[in-house]
Structure formats: structure tokens, C-alpha cells
Design a protein around this motif. Sequence first.
Motif, PDB file in Angstrom:
ATOM      1  N   GLU A  41      -0.615  -1.827   9.587  1.00  6.15           N
ATOM      2  CA  GLU A  41      -1.292  -3.109   9.754  1.00  6.15           C
ATOM      3  C   GLU A  41      -0.415  -4.301   9.362  1.00  6.15           C
ATOM      4  O   GLU A  41      -0.667  -5.420   9.804  1.00  6.15           O
ATOM      5  N   TYR A  43       3.340  -4.201   9.040  1.00  6.40           N
ATOM      6  CA  TYR A  43       4.735  -4.195   9.474  1.00  6.40           C
ATOM      7  C   TYR A  43       4.832  -3.609  10.872  1.00  6.40           C
ATOM      8  O   TYR A  43       4.215  -2.601  11.177  1.00  6.40           O
ATOM      9  N   SER A  44       5.637  -4.243  11.705  1.00  7.29           N
ATOM     10  CA  SER A  44       5.757  -3.797  13.097  1.00  7.29           C
ATOM     11  C   SER A  44       6.884  -2.787  13.301  1.00  7.29           C
ATOM     12  O   SER A  44       7.048  -2.277  14.394  1.00  7.29           O
ATOM     13  N   ASP A  45       7.658  -2.507  12.250  1.00  9.48           N
ATOM     14  CA  ASP A  45       8.770  -1.576  12.393  1.00  9.48           C
ATOM     15  C   ASP A  45       8.960  -0.787  11.101  1.00  9.48           C
ATOM     16  O   ASP A  45       8.255  -1.009  10.113  1.00  9.48           O
TER      17      ASP A  45
END
Length: 83
Positions: A41, A43-45
Motif C-alpha cells: 500500500e 511502496y510501488s517497488d
Amino acid sequence: MPMKKVCPRCGATFDCMHNDILSCHCATVRLDALQRTYLMENYSDCLCHDCLKAVKDSFYACEINPRYNKKKNDKESIDCKQR
């Protein structure tokens, strides 16, 4: 072949072994379901090893993530309202 990534939490550069996950640094840090949900939710990486360890070690401290604090009836929980 490792892939160079930058940790979105601290900015450190690290090698991601996405094609050989058992050799990747992330496979050595055991996170529970709530910790994994928090990471997805927020962090995208991928995060570096140090940040994964920091999330694991401090996740249930009220000052860090009160939304994910364990339920009151859990003996290991921290009651934020009593602080």
C-alpha cells in the motif's frame, strides 16, 4: 541476471534478483501478512534489505504504524491509548 534498483524508502541502490527470488535479499526477511500489505500500500517497488528489516523490526510500534497495530486482545500488542 540481477536488476539494479533504488529503494523508494531510503534511496539506497541494491541488486534485485527477481528472476531468482530464492537468491534475493528479500527472501531472507520474513514478513507477516499485515507487514506485506503495508508495503504494497505504501511502496510501488522493492525495498532494500535494511528497509525490509527496519519495517519488520518496528512495524508494530504505535509511533510507526498505528493503523496496523495488533488487536487489543493479542498479548503482544501495544496499547497506544495508554501511552
